[in-house]
Design a protein around this motif. Structure first.
Motif, PDB file in Angstrom:
ATOM      1  N   GLN A   1      46.031  35.166  53.091  1.00 45.82           N
ATOM      2  CA  GLN A   1      46.000  36.214  52.013  1.00 45.82           C
ATOM      3  C   GLN A   1      46.489  35.362  50.851  1.00 45.82           C
ATOM      4  OE1 GLN A   1      48.534  39.703  52.750  1.00 45.82           O
ATOM      5  NE2 GLN A   1      47.688  40.394  50.758  1.00 45.82           N
ATOM      6  N   VAL A   2      45.546  35.654  49.690  1.00 46.83           N
ATOM      7  CA  VAL A   2      45.980  35.068  48.409  1.00 46.83           C
ATOM      8  C   VAL A   2      46.950  35.749  47.598  1.00 46.83           C
ATOM      9  CG1 VAL A   2      45.020  34.228  46.070  1.00 46.83           C
ATOM     10  CG2 VAL A   2      43.550  33.856  48.375  1.00 46.83           C
ATOM     11  N   GLN A   3      48.036  35.202  47.104  1.00 44.94           N
ATOM     12  CA  GLN A   3      49.128  35.768  46.356  1.00 44.94           C
ATOM     13  C   GLN A   3      49.075  35.067  45.140  1.00 44.94           C
ATOM     14  OE1 GLN A   3      52.530  36.014  48.990  1.00 44.94           O
ATOM     15  NE2 GLN A   3      51.980  38.039  49.496  1.00 44.94           N
ATOM     16  N   LEU A   4      49.273  36.053  44.058  1.00 47.91           N
ATOM     17  CA  LEU A   4      49.290  35.434  42.604  1.00 47.91           C
ATOM     18  C   LEU A   4      50.426  36.159  42.158  1.00 47.91           C
ATOM     19  CD1 LEU A   4      45.307  36.291  41.750  1.00 47.91           C
ATOM     20  CD2 LEU A   4      46.447  34.093  42.687  1.00 47.91           C
ATOM     21  N   ASP A  90      46.877  41.744  20.733  1.00 49.46           N
ATOM     22  CA  ASP A  90      46.944  40.940  21.864  1.00 49.46           C
ATOM     23  C   ASP A  90      47.856  41.673  22.664  1.00 49.46           C
ATOM     24  OD1 ASP A  90      46.689  37.955  19.839  1.00 49.46           O
ATOM     25  OD2 ASP A  90      45.234  38.763  21.085  1.00 49.46           O
ATOM     26  N   THR A  91      48.411  42.715  22.457  1.00 50.90           N
ATOM     27  CA  THR A  91      49.510  43.378  23.171  1.00 50.90           C
ATOM     28  C   THR A  91      48.618  43.840  24.486  1.00 50.90           C
ATOM     29  OG1 THR A  91      50.967  43.733  21.487  1.00 50.90           O
ATOM     30  CG2 THR A  91      51.243  45.334  23.328  1.00 50.90           C
ATOM     31  N   ALA A  92      49.073  43.634  25.447  1.00 56.45           N
ATOM     32  CA  ALA A  92      48.644  44.238  26.950  1.00 56.45           C
ATOM     33  C   ALA A  92      49.425  43.518  28.115  1.00 56.45           C
ATOM     34  CB  ALA A  92      46.982  43.737  26.924  1.00 56.45           C
ATOM     35  N   VAL A  93      49.135  44.182  29.106  1.00 55.25           N
ATOM     36  CA  VAL A  93      49.297  43.722  30.239  1.00 55.25           C
ATOM     37  C   VAL A  93      48.437  42.551  30.912  1.00 55.25           C
ATOM     38  CG1 VAL A  93      50.114  43.849  32.836  1.00 55.25           C
ATOM     39  CG2 VAL A  93      50.406  45.771  31.207  1.00 55.25           C
ATOM     40  N   TYR A  94      48.934  41.248  31.132  1.00 53.03           N
ATOM     41  CA  TYR A  94      47.929  40.078  31.271  1.00 53.03           C
ATOM     42  C   TYR A  94      48.047  40.174  32.974  1.00 53.03           C
ATOM     43  CZ  TYR A  94      47.063  39.082  26.371  1.00 53.03           C
ATOM     44  OH  TYR A  94      46.701  39.315  25.112  1.00 53.03           O
ATOM     45  N   TYR A  95      46.931  39.915  33.421  1.00 57.26           N
ATOM     46  CA  TYR A  95      46.655  39.682  34.921  1.00 57.26           C
ATOM     47  C   TYR A  95      46.009  38.351  35.142  1.00 57.26           C
ATOM     48  CZ  TYR A  95      47.394  44.866  35.243  1.00 57.26           C
ATOM     49  OH  TYR A  95      47.936  45.945  34.935  1.00 57.26           O
ATOM     50  N   CYS A  96      46.477  37.738  36.229  1.00 60.53           N
ATOM     51  CA  CYS A  96      45.915  36.611  36.661  1.00 60.53           C
ATOM     52  C   CYS A  96      44.965  37.080  38.088  1.00 60.53           C
ATOM     53  CB  CYS A  96      46.797  35.581  37.240  1.00 60.53           C
ATOM     54  SG  CYS A  96      46.575  33.967  37.991  1.00 60.53           S
ATOM     55  N   ALA A  97      43.770  36.316  37.981  1.00 60.26           N
ATOM     56  CA  ALA A  97      42.850  36.540  39.217  1.00 60.26           C
ATOM     57  C   ALA A  97      42.275  35.482  39.745  1.00 60.26           C
ATOM     58  CB  ALA A  97      41.986  37.416  38.666  1.00 60.26           C
ATOM     59  N   ALA A  98      41.912  35.415  40.921  1.00 63.84           N
ATOM     60  CA  ALA A  98      41.398  34.458  41.727  1.00 63.84           C
ATOM     61  C   ALA A  98      39.824  34.726  42.212  1.00 63.84           C
ATOM     62  CB  ALA A  98      42.070  33.929  42.998  1.00 63.84           C
ATOM     63  N   GLY A  99      38.861  33.609  41.781  1.00 59.75           N
ATOM     64  CA  GLY A  99      37.458  34.257  41.853  1.00 59.75           C
ATOM     65  C   GLY A  99      36.734  32.979  42.575  1.00 59.75           C
ATOM     66  N   SER A 100      35.525  33.188  42.832  1.00 57.70           N
ATOM     67  CA  SER A 100      34.460  32.256  43.030  1.00 57.70           C
ATOM     68  C   SER A 100      33.955  31.161  41.989  1.00 57.70           C
ATOM     69  CB  SER A 100      33.337  32.765  43.487  1.00 57.70           C
ATOM     70  OG  SER A 100      32.456  33.228  42.322  1.00 57.70           O
ATOM     71  N   PRO A 101      33.535  30.154  42.535  1.00 55.91           N
ATOM     72  CA  PRO A 101      32.891  29.307  40.940  1.00 55.91           C
ATOM     73  C   PRO A 101      32.091  29.977  40.134  1.00 55.91           C
ATOM     74  CG  PRO A 101      32.712  28.031  43.348  1.00 55.91           C
ATOM     75  CD  PRO A 101      33.171  29.519  43.377  1.00 55.91           C
ATOM     76  N   SER A 112      41.172  38.198  44.080  1.00 50.56           N
ATOM     77  CA  SER A 112      42.399  38.511  44.380  1.00 50.56           C
ATOM     78  C   SER A 112      43.312  38.708  42.902  1.00 50.56           C
ATOM     79  CB  SER A 112      43.100  37.618  45.203  1.00 50.56           C
ATOM     80  OG  SER A 112      42.594  37.385  46.350  1.00 50.56           O
ATOM     81  N   TRP A 113      44.186  39.619  42.835  1.00 48.68           N
ATOM     82  CA  TRP A 113      44.619  39.977  41.509  1.00 48.68           C
ATOM     83  C   TRP A 113      46.356  39.802  41.396  1.00 48.68           C
ATOM     84  CZ3 TRP A 113      41.768  40.767  37.233  1.00 48.68           C
ATOM     85  CH2 TRP A 113      40.276  40.951  37.466  1.00 48.68           C
ATOM     86  N   GLY A 114      46.930  39.408  40.492  1.00 48.07           N
ATOM     87  CA  GLY A 114      48.147  39.609  40.426  1.00 48.07           C
ATOM     88  C   GLY A 114      48.857  41.091  39.945  1.00 48.07           C
ATOM     89  N   GLN A 115      50.055  41.111  39.912  1.00 47.71           N
ATOM     90  CA  GLN A 115      50.636  42.456  39.314  1.00 47.71           C
ATOM     91  C   GLN A 115      50.766  42.520  37.690  1.00 47.71           C
ATOM     92  OE1 GLN A 115      51.525  44.854  41.543  1.00 47.71           O
ATOM     93  NE2 GLN A 115      50.395  43.624  43.055  1.00 47.71           N
ATOM     94  N   GLY A 116      50.588  41.472  37.283  1.00 45.67           N
ATOM     95  CA  GLY A 116      50.474  41.533  35.736  1.00 45.67           C
ATOM     96  C   GLY A 116      52.090  41.057  34.985  1.00 45.67           C
ATOM     97  N   THR A 117      51.744  40.672  33.745  1.00 44.59           N
ATOM     98  CA  THR A 117      52.948  40.534  33.260  1.00 44.59           C
ATOM     99  C   THR A 117      52.723  41.059  31.626  1.00 44.59           C
ATOM    100  OG1 THR A 117      54.537  38.715  32.203  1.00 44.59           O
ATOM    101  CG2 THR A 117      52.248  38.092  32.459  1.00 44.59           C
TER     102      THR A 117
END
Length: 123
Positions: A1-4, A90-101, A112-117
């Motif tokens: 399972q991918v975790q970010l 630019d104020t926002a919650v920023y999310y990281c995500a994993a994806g295909s090429p 897959s997605w992270g919880q955000g910062t």
């Protein structure tokens, strides 16, 4: 399972800088890509930037070109988003995500997605 797991958000004044980090675990291949998204209050989530793991190819939203830089450290399984000349919009919650090429070519294929910062830019 991918975790970010994202980190690095905070409060900064207009014109300031921040660097976001996203530590990735559980990836079984380095052929994919990573992306950053953001969601401001009352708005839909929007694409910010993406980078390919294997060749470092990047893609940016027009609004952040020249201000944000995405990078990756494969040895640390970490993706960064260096943000300069920050603006209140630019104020926002920023999310990281994993994806295909395909992500690098503009196809939204993230699995897959992270919880955000939270990033807050004061005027």
């Amino acid at each position: 399972q991918v975790q970010l797991v994202e980190s690095g958000g905070g409060l900064v004044q207009t014109g300031g800088s921040l660097r976001l980090s996203c530590v990735v675990s559980g990836l079984t291949s380095n052929s994919g890509a990573m992306g950053w998204f953001r969601q401001a209050p009352g708005k839909e989530r929007e694409f910010v930037s993406a980078i390919s793991w294997n060749n470092g190819r990047t893609r940016y939203q027009d609004d952040v070109k020249g201000r944000f830089i995405i990078s990756r450290d494969s040895a640390k399984s970490t993706v960064y988003l260096q943000m300069y000349s920050l603006r209140p919009e630019d104020t926002a919650v920023y999310y990281c995500a994993a994806g295909s090429p395909l992500v690098i070519f503009g196809i939204e294929d993230f699995s897959s997605w992270g919880q955000g910062t939270q990033v807050t830019v004061s005027s």
